[in-house]
Design an enzyme around this catalytic site. Sequence first.
Site, PDB file in Angstrom:
ATOM      1  N   ASN A   1       0.886  -1.080   0.054  1.00 33.22           N
ATOM      2  CA  ASN A   1      -0.033   0.022   0.055  1.00 33.22           C
ATOM      3  C   ASN A   1       0.714   1.176   0.100  1.00 33.22           C
ATOM      4  OD1 ASN A   1      -1.787   2.018   0.470  1.00 33.22           O
ATOM      5  ND2 ASN A   1      -2.422   1.353   2.445  1.00 33.22           N
ATOM      6  N   GLU A   2       1.029   1.807  -1.234  1.00 33.85           N
ATOM      7  CA  GLU A   2       1.928   3.028  -1.211  1.00 33.85           C
ATOM      8  C   GLU A   2       1.279   4.299  -0.743  1.00 33.85           C
ATOM      9  OE1 GLU A   2       2.564   5.105  -5.064  1.00 33.85           O
ATOM     10  OE2 GLU A   2       1.664   3.387  -5.815  1.00 33.85           O
ATOM     11  N   ASP A   3       0.156   4.156   0.084  1.00 37.65           N
ATOM     12  CA  ASP A   3      -0.578   5.375   0.447  1.00 37.65           C
ATOM     13  C   ASP A   3      -0.948   5.234   2.075  1.00 37.65           C
ATOM     14  OD1 ASP A   3      -1.251   8.276   0.227  1.00 37.65           O
ATOM     15  OD2 ASP A   3      -3.178   7.410  -0.288  1.00 37.65           O
ATOM     16  N   LEU A   4      -0.310   4.378   2.637  1.00 36.46           N
ATOM     17  CA  LEU A   4      -0.200   3.993   4.151  1.00 36.46           C
ATOM     18  C   LEU A   4       0.351   5.307   4.870  1.00 36.46           C
ATOM     19  CD1 LEU A   4      -1.208   2.181   6.438  1.00 36.46           C
ATOM     20  CD2 LEU A   4       0.731   1.129   6.383  1.00 36.46           C
TER      21      LEU A   4
END
Length: 283
Positions: free
Chosen positions: A184-187
Amino acid sequence: MSLTVPESLAAGFEDQDWLARLPALAESCLTNWDLTVDGEPMHGACALVLPVRRAGGEPAVLKVTWPHEEAEHEALALSIWDGASSVRLLAHDPGAWALLLERLDPAVTLESEPLPEALAVLAGMIRRLDRPAPAGVRHLRDVAARWVREFPAENDGLVPDDVVAQAVAYCRELGPTAGNHLVNEDLHFQNVLRGERAPWLVIDPKPVAGDREFGLCQLLWNRFEEATLLARLAVVVDMAGLDRELARKWTFVRAVDNWLYAGPDHWLGDRCARIAGVLAGPG
């Protein structure tokens, strides 16, 4: 009912065609899933979120997203996690880019928690949400190969050439051997909300297949002034069981990508320039 797009979402949003279609998309989902709006509309940067009630009275939220690559497999990631440290997916309409989700408390996020405790929660989530990426999710090797071409082409004096060259070198080095974790690159702090069945749950994932170390840069540019960047990165890396050098290199690459995207005069570009400066190593 007749929905209107919140002015705060419409202001400055470039895709006017999607904004024009958004009320009809939302209304069709309300009808198809037998939902009743149960509060004021909310939104992020590219999605309308409506508090709703299902036919049986259960609370939920309807999220209608602007179609873009990063959000393409949000529903797939949520279905794989199946509520384990993440918001639960109740229904999905891929044609409308719409998701029906369990309702969480949007007013309580990790943003307001003390930084050490918030970082511990996030590191634990990185461990618990680690799954093999399914087929079809965009892969980091392809993203890195594209950046090798795009970074120099997009740079028009925005970023020093030697910084771009170093990011390109890391993409060439790391991209071909990237792993196959569901990342998840938007955690980040604002994307972890208080829940009832669990203390904290992830929302709004941006899935990519690759190395887990790729998903850390946003933990540095958010809550930017609260701790030294290297110390914060080291804490998360150690608690999540990640590789320090791989984390440094991928975080540097992502900082350069966002520096180029936002530009040096934007708050994000400025912060990513400073992150890149701290994480730069031998080229």
